[in-house]
Design a protein around this motif. Sequence first.
Motif, mmCIF file in Angstrom:
data_model
loop_
_atom_site.group_PDB
_atom_site.id
_atom_site.type_symbol
_atom_site.label_atom_id
_atom_site.label_comp_id
_atom_site.label_asym_id
_atom_site.label_seq_id
_atom_site.Cartn_x
_atom_site.Cartn_y
_atom_site.Cartn_z
ATOM 1 N N ALA A 1 -6.253 -9.724 -20.709
ATOM 2 C CA ALA A 1 -5.215 -8.760 -20.325
ATOM 3 C C ALA A 1 -5.399 -8.292 -18.887
ATOM 4 N N HIS A 2 -6.635 -8.111 -18.475
ATOM 5 C CA HIS A 2 -6.891 -7.689 -17.081
ATOM 6 C C HIS A 2 -6.375 -8.738 -16.095
ATOM 7 N N LYS A 3 -6.549 -10.004 -16.418
ATOM 8 C CA LYS A 3 -6.082 -11.065 -15.528
ATOM 9 C C LYS A 3 -4.568 -11.236 -15.607
ATOM 10 N N LEU A 4 -3.973 -10.952 -16.764
ATOM 11 C CA LEU A 4 -2.521 -11.075 -16.906
ATOM 12 C C LEU A 4 -1.770 -10.014 -16.111
ATOM 13 N N LEU A 5 -2.485 -9.013 -15.617
ATOM 14 C CA LEU A 5 -1.852 -8.035 -14.722
ATOM 15 C C LEU A 5 -1.271 -8.715 -13.481
ATOM 16 N N GLU A 6 -1.785 -9.899 -13.162
ATOM 17 C CA GLU A 6 -1.330 -10.619 -11.966
ATOM 18 C C GLU A 6 -0.034 -11.397 -12.217
ATOM 19 N N THR B 1 6.661 -9.461 -20.873
ATOM 20 C CA THR B 1 6.879 -8.545 -21.996
ATOM 21 C C THR B 1 5.772 -8.827 -22.999
ATOM 22 N N VAL B 2 4.885 -7.859 -23.184
ATOM 23 C CA VAL B 2 3.706 -8.059 -24.028
ATOM 24 C C VAL B 2 3.810 -7.181 -25.264
ATOM 25 N N ILE B 3 3.588 -7.790 -26.421
ATOM 26 C CA ILE B 3 3.565 -7.057 -27.688
ATOM 27 C C ILE B 3 2.159 -7.181 -28.249
ATOM 28 N N THR B 4 1.517 -6.070 -28.530
ATOM 29 C CA THR B 4 0.131 -6.100 -28.972
ATOM 30 C C THR B 4 -0.149 -5.029 -30.018
ATOM 31 N N ASN B 5 -1.147 -5.289 -30.849
ATOM 32 C CA ASN B 5 -1.629 -4.278 -31.791
ATOM 33 C C ASN B 5 -2.916 -3.632 -31.304
ATOM 34 N N SER B 6 -3.294 -3.929 -30.053
ATOM 35 C CA SER B 6 -4.518 -3.400 -29.464
ATOM 36 C C SER B 6 -4.209 -2.238 -28.526
ATOM 37 N N LEU B 7 -4.772 -1.073 -28.821
ATOM 38 C CA LEU B 7 -4.591 0.086 -27.947
ATOM 39 C C LEU B 7 -5.168 -0.191 -26.567
ATOM 40 N N HIS B 8 -6.344 -0.822 -26.507
ATOM 41 C CA HIS B 8 -6.973 -1.099 -25.208
ATOM 42 C C HIS B 8 -6.138 -2.058 -24.369
ATOM 43 N N ILE B 9 -5.590 -3.102 -24.995
ATOM 44 C CA ILE B 9 -4.763 -4.053 -24.251
ATOM 45 C C ILE B 9 -3.503 -3.369 -23.731
ATOM 46 N N ALA B 10 -2.898 -2.524 -24.555
ATOM 47 C CA ALA B 10 -1.705 -1.787 -24.123
ATOM 48 C C ALA B 10 -2.023 -0.887 -22.936
ATOM 49 N N GLN B 11 -3.190 -0.257 -22.952
ATOM 50 C CA GLN B 11 -3.584 0.621 -21.845
ATOM 51 C C GLN B 11 -3.807 -0.175 -20.563
ATOM 52 N N VAL B 12 -4.406 -1.354 -20.688
ATOM 53 C CA VAL B 12 -4.647 -2.197 -19.508
ATOM 54 C C VAL B 12 -3.335 -2.676 -18.906
ATOM 55 N N LEU B 13 -2.485 -3.286 -19.728
ATOM 56 C CA LEU B 13 -1.245 -3.866 -19.217
ATOM 57 C C LEU B 13 -0.204 -2.798 -18.892
ATOM 58 N N GLY B 14 -0.394 -1.603 -19.427
ATOM 59 C CA GLY B 14 0.478 -0.495 -19.061
ATOM 60 C C GLY B 14 0.327 -0.074 -17.610
ATOM 61 N N GLN B 15 -0.751 -0.543 -16.963
ATOM 62 C CA GLN B 15 -0.976 -0.231 -15.550
ATOM 63 C C GLN B 15 -0.274 -1.220 -14.617
ATOM 64 N N SER B 16 0.435 -2.188 -15.178
ATOM 65 C CA SER B 16 1.046 -3.237 -14.363
ATOM 66 C C SER B 16 2.019 -2.669 -13.336
ATOM 67 N N THR B 17 1.973 -3.258 -12.153
ATOM 68 C CA THR B 17 2.938 -2.925 -11.099
ATOM 69 C C THR B 17 3.875 -4.103 -10.842
ATOM 70 N N ASN B 18 3.894 -5.049 -11.818
ATOM 71 C CA ASN B 18 4.687 -6.276 -11.675
ATOM 72 C C ASN B 18 5.889 -6.305 -12.607
ATOM 73 N N SER C 1 6.215 -5.429 -15.643
ATOM 74 C CA SER C 1 5.940 -5.853 -17.017
ATOM 75 C C SER C 1 6.202 -4.713 -17.990
ATOM 76 N N VAL C 2 6.504 -5.091 -19.242
ATOM 77 C CA VAL C 2 6.791 -4.119 -20.296
ATOM 78 C C VAL C 2 5.804 -4.350 -21.435
ATOM 79 N N VAL C 3 5.289 -3.269 -22.013
ATOM 80 C CA VAL C 3 4.316 -3.370 -23.098
ATOM 81 C C VAL C 3 4.835 -2.645 -24.335
ATOM 82 N N TYR C 4 4.775 -3.330 -25.486
ATOM 83 C CA TYR C 4 5.087 -2.705 -26.762
ATOM 84 C C TYR C 4 3.796 -2.617 -27.584
ATOM 85 N N LEU C 5 3.430 -1.402 -27.973
ATOM 86 C CA LEU C 5 2.270 -1.190 -28.831
ATOM 87 C C LEU C 5 2.746 -1.065 -30.271
ATOM 88 N N LEU C 6 2.289 -1.982 -31.103
ATOM 89 C CA LEU C 6 2.710 -2.010 -32.508
ATOM 90 C C LEU C 6 2.087 -0.861 -33.292
#
Length: 262
Positions: free
Chosen positions: A118-123, A128-145, A147-152
């Motif tokens: 997820a840290h590398k996918l910030l690039e 549009t990322v759908i995840t059941n991981s709170l940590h992954i949602a927090q990481v990709l939620g910082q995207s400046t590209n 991107s959209v994150v859905y936390l299940l």
Amino acid sequence: MFHKDLGVCMGFKAKQRQSQILDIIVEKGQETVENFARNFKVSPETIRRDLCNLADAGVLRKIYGGAKRVPQHAESSFAERMFDSVDAKKIIARKLANIIEPGSTVFLDTGSTTLICAHKLLEVERLTVITNSLHIAQVLGQSTNDSVVYLLGGKYAQDNHETTGPVTIEQINGFQVDYAVLCATAIDVDVGVTDANCDEAQIAIAMINCANKIIIVADSSKLNCKAAYRVCKLDQLHAFVCDEIPAARFISALDQFGIQLH
């Protein structure tokens, strides 16, 4: 002179015997060469060749004087796994970022490898990322590209910081994505992809059913292992991302099913 038909017959009998040997090992846990030789009325050398063939196939493990069942792979805690094979997981993350195209929709399940990915996918732009991981949602939620994150939603598990259960699966079924990027506890040529956690296996299966392409990300320590809960057979995969080149038998299986190796 060795007769061709006799050779075929002997080969067939050997395969039958090896199948029965494996059944005994699975049932009993382990057995000796001496007992196998007595039961099958063949020489110990014949049994040792059988065990070598089965061990090479990864379906049992040779021990002194016999063989035993291949142990199922179990996982340590999520926090501990974050410190395991970190360099390998970073290699996988870099490879994955080159596979996922900008603008794609992606499932990411919970795992230490997918979290590092997820840290590398910030690039990558416009995901549009759908995840059941709170940590992954927090990481990709910082995207400046863009991107959209859905936390299940669903039942929350503190150890893995994830959601699982019927509510999560119902929400997964509301999406159709380009890629399901999934971790694995273990991968075996014959058994396929397996997980040590029943709830997580169900999440992965649901994501597979709603994705156009299935990508497994796993370091080389997960290969030729089995865990308790099946996620999918090998032939369902579209790509496998690993830190090292697998053994020839594994590569042959990937080639057979047209799976891309990265």
